[in-house]
Design a protein around this motif. Structure first.
Motif, PDB file in Angstrom:
ATOM      1  N   VAL A  86       0.848  -1.192   0.000  1.00  0.00           N
ATOM      2  CA  VAL A  86       0.000   0.000   0.000  1.00  0.00           C
ATOM      3  C   VAL A  86       0.884   1.243   0.000  1.00  0.00           C
ATOM      4  N   LYS A  87       0.357   2.296  -0.608  1.00  0.00           N
ATOM      5  CA  LYS A  87       1.017   3.605  -0.628  1.00  0.00           C
ATOM      6  C   LYS A  87       0.202   4.534   0.251  1.00  0.00           C
ATOM      7  N   ILE A  88       0.874   5.277   1.113  1.00  0.00           N
ATOM      8  CA  ILE A  88       0.201   6.223   1.994  1.00  0.00           C
ATOM      9  C   ILE A  88       0.725   7.619   1.675  1.00  0.00           C
ATOM     10  N   ASP A  89      -0.190   8.526   1.310  1.00  0.00           N
ATOM     11  CA  ASP A  89       0.140   9.920   1.017  1.00  0.00           C
ATOM     12  C   ASP A  89      -0.265  10.763   2.213  1.00  0.00           C
ATOM     13  N   PHE A  90       0.663  11.582   2.684  1.00  0.00           N
ATOM     14  CA  PHE A  90       0.403  12.457   3.821  1.00  0.00           C
ATOM     15  C   PHE A  90       0.251  13.890   3.326  1.00  0.00           C
ATOM     16  N   ASN A  91      -0.578  14.668   4.014  1.00  0.00           N
ATOM     17  CA  ASN A  91      -0.745  16.058   3.616  1.00  0.00           C
ATOM     18  C   ASN A  91       0.017  17.031   4.517  1.00  0.00           C
ATOM     19  N   VAL A  92       0.725  16.506   5.514  1.00  0.00           N
ATOM     20  CA  VAL A  92       1.526  17.346   6.403  1.00  0.00           C
ATOM     21  C   VAL A  92       2.990  16.931   6.256  1.00  0.00           C
ATOM     22  N   PRO A  93       3.873  17.891   5.920  1.00  0.00           N
ATOM     23  CA  PRO A  93       5.297  17.558   5.775  1.00  0.00           C
ATOM     24  C   PRO A  93       5.857  16.928   7.046  1.00  0.00           C
ATOM     25  N   GLY A  94       6.693  15.928   6.863  1.00  0.00           N
ATOM     26  CA  GLY A  94       7.341  15.262   7.991  1.00  0.00           C
ATOM     27  C   GLY A  94       6.628  14.024   8.484  1.00  0.00           C
ATOM     28  N   GLN A  95       5.350  13.873   8.138  1.00  0.00           N
ATOM     29  CA  GLN A  95       4.625  12.701   8.613  1.00  0.00           C
ATOM     30  C   GLN A  95       5.168  11.415   8.002  1.00  0.00           C
ATOM     31  N   SER A  96       5.625  11.483   6.757  1.00  0.00           N
ATOM     32  CA  SER A  96       6.184  10.286   6.134  1.00  0.00           C
ATOM     33  C   SER A  96       7.454   9.859   6.867  1.00  0.00           C
ATOM     34  N   ASP A  97       8.290  10.819   7.243  1.00  0.00           N
ATOM     35  CA  ASP A  97       9.510  10.495   7.994  1.00  0.00           C
ATOM     36  C   ASP A  97       9.163   9.861   9.341  1.00  0.00           C
ATOM     37  N   ASP A  98       8.107  10.352   9.961  1.00  0.00           N
ATOM     38  CA  ASP A  98       7.671   9.808  11.244  1.00  0.00           C
ATOM     39  C   ASP A  98       7.229   8.355  11.095  1.00  0.00           C
ATOM     40  N   MET A  99       6.474   8.059  10.030  1.00  0.00           N
ATOM     41  CA  MET A  99       6.030   6.678   9.841  1.00  0.00           C
ATOM     42  C   MET A  99       7.200   5.765   9.481  1.00  0.00           C
ATOM     43  N   ILE A 100       8.157   6.269   8.718  1.00  0.00           N
ATOM     44  CA  ILE A 100       9.341   5.465   8.392  1.00  0.00           C
ATOM     45  C   ILE A 100      10.092   5.117   9.672  1.00  0.00           C
ATOM     46  N   LYS A 101      10.177   6.061  10.583  1.00  0.00           N
ATOM     47  CA  LYS A 101      10.882   5.849  11.855  1.00  0.00           C
ATOM     48  C   LYS A 101      10.129   4.881  12.776  1.00  0.00           C
ATOM     49  N   ASN A 102       8.791   5.042  12.870  1.00  0.00           N
ATOM     50  CA  ASN A 102       8.012   4.283  13.843  1.00  0.00           C
ATOM     51  C   ASN A 102       7.295   3.064  13.283  1.00  0.00           C
ATOM     52  N   GLY A 103       7.091   3.013  11.971  1.00  0.00           N
ATOM     53  CA  GLY A 103       6.361   1.909  11.373  1.00  0.00           C
ATOM     54  C   GLY A 103       4.865   2.145  11.419  1.00  0.00           C
ATOM     55  N   LEU A 104       4.113   1.180  10.907  1.00  0.00           N
ATOM     56  CA  LEU A 104       2.650   1.246  10.856  1.00  0.00           C
ATOM     57  C   LEU A 104       2.089   0.090  11.674  1.00  0.00           C
ATOM     58  N   LEU A 105       1.278   0.418  12.684  1.00  0.00           N
ATOM     59  CA  LEU A 105       0.673  -0.598  13.541  1.00  0.00           C
ATOM     60  C   LEU A 105      -0.764  -0.848  13.097  1.00  0.00           C
ATOM     61  N   LEU A 106      -1.032  -2.076  12.638  1.00  0.00           N
ATOM     62  CA  LEU A 106      -2.370  -2.482  12.209  1.00  0.00           C
ATOM     63  C   LEU A 106      -2.688  -3.835  12.824  1.00  0.00           C
ATOM     64  N   ASN A 107      -3.841  -3.927  13.504  1.00  0.00           N
ATOM     65  CA  ASN A 107      -4.249  -5.193  14.125  1.00  0.00           C
ATOM     66  C   ASN A 107      -3.132  -5.801  14.966  1.00  0.00           C
ATOM     67  N   ASN A 108      -2.501  -5.002  15.786  1.00  0.00           N
ATOM     68  CA  ASN A 108      -1.408  -5.430  16.680  1.00  0.00           C
ATOM     69  C   ASN A 108      -0.211  -6.007  15.949  1.00  0.00           C
ATOM     70  N   GLN A 109      -0.043  -5.630  14.691  1.00  0.00           N
ATOM     71  CA  GLN A 109       1.103  -6.069  13.907  1.00  0.00           C
ATOM     72  C   GLN A 109       1.816  -4.824  13.379  1.00  0.00           C
ATOM     73  N   LEU A 110       3.130  -4.790  13.531  1.00  0.00           N
ATOM     74  CA  LEU A 110       3.915  -3.638  13.106  1.00  0.00           C
ATOM     75  C   LEU A 110       4.490  -3.889  11.717  1.00  0.00           C
ATOM     76  N   PHE A 111       4.238  -2.959  10.809  1.00  0.00           N
ATOM     77  CA  PHE A 111       4.729  -3.048   9.439  1.00  0.00           C
ATOM     78  C   PHE A 111       5.766  -1.950   9.208  1.00  0.00           C
ATOM     79  N   ARG A 112       6.807  -2.290   8.491  1.00  0.00           N
ATOM     80  CA  ARG A 112       7.864  -1.332   8.174  1.00  0.00           C
ATOM     81  C   ARG A 112       7.437  -0.467   6.993  1.00  0.00           C
TER      82      ARG A 112
END
Length: 143
Positions: A86-112
């Motif tokens: 999946v591709k995630i587009d953010f509308n606030v600068p810096g949010q993509s860097d934040d997700m790259i650093k922290n990952g994506l948590l979905l259903n108690n599973q962390l995705f890089r």
């Protein structure tokens, strides 16, 4: 359609834009030929191995509290077959860097998450060497 991810390069291309290169025989410039920077690309990530049973809307709702307004698009292949990317587009600068650093948590599973870098491609005819079409659709007279 030309994708440019660097603002300096985009400015140079736009400043030196020659519509002649995008003509089709004697018909003049092709309508709709534009050159612009795709700024949204600079604030996007891709996340791989996301289960295909998770809908785009579910992912958007899951991340809305931390990343309000983020848009999710699942990649598909021929036949509208869902892929696990999946591709995630953010509308606030810096949010993509934040997700790259922290990952994506979905259903108690962390995705890089990784920075989204689109394929760079320019279409050029090998018959007349002009841009915007391929030889199969070239209207130049054959030698």
């Amino acid at each position: 359609f030309i994708e440019l991810t660097n603002e300096d390069v985009a400015k140079k291309v736009v400043d030196n834009w020659k519509t002649y290169y995008f003509t089709d025989g004697d018909k003049g410039p092709k309508e709709g030929t534009v050159c612009k920077l795709l700024s949204s690309v600079q604030n996007s990530v891709i996340v791989k191995e996301v289960p295909t049973d998770l809908a785009e809307q579910f992912i958007e709702k899951s991340i809305d509290e931390i990343y309000p307004g983020a848009r999710v698009k699942r990649f598909v292949k021929a036949g509208n077959v869902k892929l696990r990317t999946v591709k995630i587009d953010f509308n606030v600068p810096g949010q993509s860097d934040d997700m790259i650093k922290n990952g994506l948590l979905l259903n108690n599973q962390l995705f890089r998450a990784e920075k989204y870098i689109p394929r760079q491609r320019v279409i050029q005819c090998y018959h007349c060497y002009k841009f915007g079409h391929v030889a199969k659709f070239c209207h130049q007279k054959k030698p």
